[in-house]
Design a protein around this motif. Structure first.
Motif, PDB file in Angstrom:
ATOM      1  N   ALA A 351       3.399   5.859   0.652  1.00 40.24           N
ATOM      2  CA  ALA A 351       2.120   5.317   1.126  1.00 40.24           C
ATOM      3  C   ALA A 351       1.529   4.332   0.121  1.00 40.24           C
ATOM      4  N   ARG A 352       1.641   4.645  -1.168  1.00 39.20           N
ATOM      5  CA  ARG A 352       1.122   3.713  -2.193  1.00 39.20           C
ATOM      6  C   ARG A 352       1.857   2.378  -2.128  1.00 39.20           C
ATOM      7  N   LEU A 353       3.179   2.442  -1.979  1.00 44.68           N
ATOM      8  CA  LEU A 353       3.956   1.212  -1.838  1.00 44.68           C
ATOM      9  C   LEU A 353       3.548   0.445  -0.583  1.00 44.68           C
ATOM     10  N   LEU A 354       3.332   1.177   0.495  1.00 46.29           N
ATOM     11  CA  LEU A 354       2.975   0.533   1.752  1.00 46.29           C
ATOM     12  C   LEU A 354       1.616  -0.159   1.647  1.00 46.29           C
ATOM     13  N   ILE A 355       0.678   0.484   0.980  1.00 44.15           N
ATOM     14  CA  ILE A 355      -0.643  -0.133   0.807  1.00 44.15           C
ATOM     15  C   ILE A 355      -0.542  -1.386  -0.064  1.00 44.15           C
ATOM     16  N   SER A 356       0.333  -1.338  -1.062  1.00 41.38           N
ATOM     17  CA  SER A 356       0.533  -2.524  -1.906  1.00 41.38           C
ATOM     18  C   SER A 356       1.121  -3.677  -1.099  1.00 41.38           C
ATOM     19  N   ALA A 357       2.032  -3.328  -0.172  1.00 39.77           N
ATOM     20  CA  ALA A 357       2.650  -4.358   0.664  1.00 39.77           C
ATOM     21  C   ALA A 357       1.748  -4.778   1.815  1.00 39.77           C
ATOM     22  N   ARG A 358       0.896  -3.838   2.259  1.00 43.88           N
ATOM     23  CA  ARG A 358      -0.003  -4.108   3.384  1.00 43.88           C
ATOM     24  C   ARG A 358      -1.411  -3.636   3.035  1.00 43.88           C
ATOM     25  N   PRO A 359      -2.176  -4.447   2.325  1.00 39.21           N
ATOM     26  CA  PRO A 359      -3.520  -4.051   1.895  1.00 39.21           C
ATOM     27  C   PRO A 359      -4.486  -3.783   3.045  1.00 39.21           C
ATOM     28  N   ASP A 360      -4.101  -4.158   4.273  1.00 35.35           N
ATOM     29  CA  ASP A 360      -4.965  -3.915   5.430  1.00 35.35           C
ATOM     30  C   ASP A 360      -5.035  -2.439   5.793  1.00 35.35           C
ATOM     31  N   LEU A 361      -4.111  -1.639   5.278  1.00 36.85           N
ATOM     32  CA  LEU A 361      -4.066  -0.216   5.615  1.00 36.85           C
ATOM     33  C   LEU A 361      -4.889   0.617   4.639  1.00 36.85           C
TER      34      LEU A 361
END
Length: 406
Positions: A351-361
């Protein structure tokens, strides 16, 4: 909470008119949370604050109640999507697709505490009952595919099934975890993911041929890996094929080719074997995470590496993920805590990686998205029987990327 009889003006507690439906709802929640074998009729009666005798007025035995609970959930999906077969429905294909996806997601959210019942415990249905559940799920898939045929007529039948099953998987994934978000946000998030799945451009055979393919690992013979390892491997296969409770120590010993007494040199009992299997799986997941993140600065690239590793390990050892979802309730309390902590740590890392890749989340949205992506691999893998095919595995990877949005 117990569902008590309603008190009337004269102070007399009367039986609710929907008592049978209440029993089915409470039973579904209990079976989903604790597993079919761990729940007794007395447990359900206690939750409802009624006697077991009162319970038997509505259901002849535990299986009868279990059957009703599972098939009622399946029927909710059928009923919610029935409008697709209505000849008078004049919705355009795109509007119909949006409506049917929304209906499936609404049923999944409304039954979040019970959804694990038909997703994982439905395998305990017998004969015609199992066939009825499969008929329900096939019907819902075909209804999702109805608008897909019109919107994307060049898709093959296999691709349509992968996409519709992907939608059902993403919706059903909410039953696999306890992450929290407001209902409206859950619906919006999953609807967006489902729409992306149905619009996904799947890899061609030529594109897939250029990508790696993983062949499922054969179960090694005892004289190759040693008895301890053979017991773990053969047990995992049996737990996957017939269930933990249906597998005896004698059957495990016979599969390994040793006396039953020899197993006790390595394990105190069947639960210890299950625990060792899951500890092994937790170590593997931890190792994959460390490898995926090593030397990678870009979060999107790291996620792509993790996706490749996750799909590869799932196809290499297809039994492990399914047994994780279906049999973790049979672990000791301490082992269940350990497994939850490992899973939480893994999901948080993704999830941390995903937020870094997609700050909209948001943090919560990222967790829901990661859970949906991981469930997709298990559900689609089982749909295609974990074929060692470049095309199948490339499609699963693509849909995992689509789900994550990277």
């Amino acid at each position: 909470m117990p569902t008590r009889r309603a008190a009337t003006a004269d102070g007399i507690r009367r039986r609710p008119k929907d008592r049978k439906a209440q029993i089915a709802r409470v039973a579904a929640e209990a079976f989903s949370k604790r597993g079919y074998h761990a729940v007794g009729m007395d447990d359900i009666a206690a939750q409802l604050d009624i006697t077991a005798t009162a319970l038997y007025r509505h259901y002849t035995n535990k299986y009868d109640l279990f059957r009703a609970a599972v098939l009622t959930l399946g029927q909710q999906l059928v009923d919610a999507t029935a409008f697709v077969d209505d000849e008078t429905d004049s919705l355009a294909p795109a509007a119909q697709q949006e409506r049917v996806v929304g209906a499936v997601i609404d049923v999944a959210i409304a039954n979040r505490d019970r959804g694990g019942l038909y997703r994982w415990e439905g395998r305990y249905l017998q004969g015609d009952d199992q066939a009825q559940l499969m008929t329900q799920i096939r019907l819902v898939n075909r209804r999702i595919q109805r608008s897909l045929r019109q919107l994307r007529p060049t898709l093959s039948s296999a691709d349509r099934w992968m996409l519709s099953a992907g939608v059902l998987s993403v919706a059903g994934s909410v039953a696999d975890h306890r992450a929290k978000l407001p209902v409206g946000q859950i619906r919006t998030l999953l609807s967006g993911v489902a729409a992306d799945i149905l619009a996904a451009q799947l890899p061609t055979a030529a594109e897939a041929a250029e990508q790696p393919v993983v062949v499922p690992r054969p179960v090694a013979e005892p004289d190759t890996v040693g008895r301890y390892e053979a017991v773990l491997q053969k047990s995992l296969v049996l737990f996957d094929q017939q269930g933990y409770h249906e597998t005896s120590m004698g059957e495990i010993a016979a599969a390994v080719g040793i006396p039953t007494s020899a197993i006790y040199r390595y394990f105190a009992g069947k639960q210890d074997i299950l625990s060792a299997v899951f500890h092994r799986g937790a170590d593997r997941i931890s190792g994959e995470l460390a490898s995926g993140l090593a030397g990678v600065a870009d979060p999107a690239e790291a996620l792509q590496r993790l996706v490749a590793a996750y799909v590869a390990s799932s196809f290499a050892s297809p039994e492990l993920a399914y047994v994780y979802y279906t049999e973790r309730v049979n672990l000791s309390a301490a082992d269940q805590d350990m497994l939850r902590n490992v899973q939480r740590s893994t999901i948080d890392s993704w999830a941390r990686l995903l937020i870094s890749a997609r700050p909209d989340l948001s943090e919560g949205q990222a967790r829901f998205t990661v859970h949906a992506a991981m469930a997709l691999v298990v559900d689609l893998g089982r749909l295609v029987a974990y074929q060692d095919s470049a095309q199948v595995q490339a499609v699963v990877r693509r849909l995992m990327h689509v789900t994550l949005g990277v």
